[in-house]
Enzyme design. Structure first.
Site, PDB file in Angstrom:
ATOM      1  N   ASP A  29      39.466  38.216  42.955  1.00  0.00           N
ATOM      2  CA  ASP A  29      40.430  37.126  43.130  1.00  0.00           C
ATOM      3  C   ASP A  29      41.765  37.549  42.529  1.00  0.00           C
ATOM      4  OD1 ASP A  29      41.876  34.543  42.538  1.00  0.00           O
ATOM      5  OD2 ASP A  29      40.047  33.704  43.396  1.00  0.00           O
ATOM      6  N   ILE A  30      42.868  37.223  43.203  1.00  0.00           N
ATOM      7  CA  ILE A  30      44.190  37.610  42.683  1.00  0.00           C
ATOM      8  C   ILE A  30      44.655  36.710  41.538  1.00  0.00           C
ATOM      9  CG2 ILE A  30      44.927  38.732  44.816  1.00  0.00           C
ATOM     10  CD1 ILE A  30      46.678  36.219  45.336  1.00  0.00           C
ATOM     11  N   ASN A  86      33.883  25.407  46.670  1.00  0.00           N
ATOM     12  CA  ASN A  86      34.662  24.172  46.781  1.00  0.00           C
ATOM     13  C   ASN A  86      34.664  23.729  48.238  1.00  0.00           C
ATOM     14  OD1 ASN A  86      35.435  24.341  44.019  1.00  0.00           O
ATOM     15  ND2 ASN A  86      36.992  25.827  44.573  1.00  0.00           N
ATOM     16  N   GLY A  92      38.998  21.040  45.339  1.00  0.00           N
ATOM     17  CA  GLY A  92      39.789  22.195  44.941  1.00  0.00           C
ATOM     18  C   GLY A  92      39.885  23.303  45.968  1.00  0.00           C
ATOM     19  N   GLN A  93      39.386  23.077  47.180  1.00  0.00           N
ATOM     20  CA  GLN A  93      39.487  24.112  48.208  1.00  0.00           C
ATOM     21  C   GLN A  93      40.934  24.202  48.678  1.00  0.00           C
ATOM     22  OE1 GLN A  93      36.957  23.640  51.687  1.00  0.00           O
ATOM     23  NE2 GLN A  93      37.405  25.707  52.400  1.00  0.00           N
ATOM     24  N   HIS A  99      34.225  30.344  51.110  1.00  0.00           N
ATOM     25  CA  HIS A  99      34.164  31.452  50.170  1.00  0.00           C
ATOM     26  C   HIS A  99      33.434  31.027  48.908  1.00  0.00           C
ATOM     27  CE1 HIS A  99      37.953  29.302  49.426  1.00  0.00           C
ATOM     28  NE2 HIS A  99      37.912  29.733  48.170  1.00  0.00           N
ATOM     29  N   HIS A 101      33.016  31.710  44.905  1.00  0.00           N
ATOM     30  CA  HIS A 101      33.602  32.271  43.689  1.00  0.00           C
ATOM     31  C   HIS A 101      32.459  32.721  42.790  1.00  0.00           C
ATOM     32  CE1 HIS A 101      37.707  30.459  44.183  1.00  0.00           C
ATOM     33  NE2 HIS A 101      37.012  29.599  44.918  1.00  0.00           N
TER      34      HIS A 101
END
Length: 113
Positions: A29-30, A86, A92-93, A99, A101
């Site tokens: 994740d960035i 999410n 919180g999506q 995806h 996390h």
């Protein structure tokens, strides 16, 4: 398609990939929320968890096996990890491509969020 994860899957955007096969891609994740924060993304575009169908159950099972493999390969399997999905804005999506996390490397609090 303007989906950022589809662009990563199609190699239009570079990412720090830790795992890839014919069904999924996993990358760092960035904006990490833990020392290890990896996103596992199906190559098939599914907007939200609510769009998963009966035909996707093998894919979803595969994703969890990939998560276990990544945890073992990177070495955070012994201490443990959290998997978060999410679904929609209120949860919180922010990117509407399913995806997972994978968070590890620190003690997680409860309740989350």
């Amino acid at each position: 398609m303007s989906c950022i994860f589809c662009k990563i899957v199609n190699k239009e955007i570079a990412s720090n990939i830790v795992y890839e096969d014919e069904k999924v891609v996993a990358f760092h994740d960035i904006n990490p929320q833990a020392p290890y924060h990896i996103l596992v993304v199906p190559k098939k575009h599914i907007s939200t968890l609510l769009e998963v169908t009966e035909e996707d159950k093998e894919l979803i099972g595969h994703i969890y096996l990939v998560i276990n493999k990544i945890a073992k390969d990177i070495g955070f399997d012994e201490r443990g990890y959290r998997v978060v999905v999410n679904c929609k804005e209120e949860a919180g999506q922010t990117i509407f491509h399913l995806h997972f996390h994978v968070l590890a490397g620190r003690t997680m609090g409860w309740p989350p969020g």
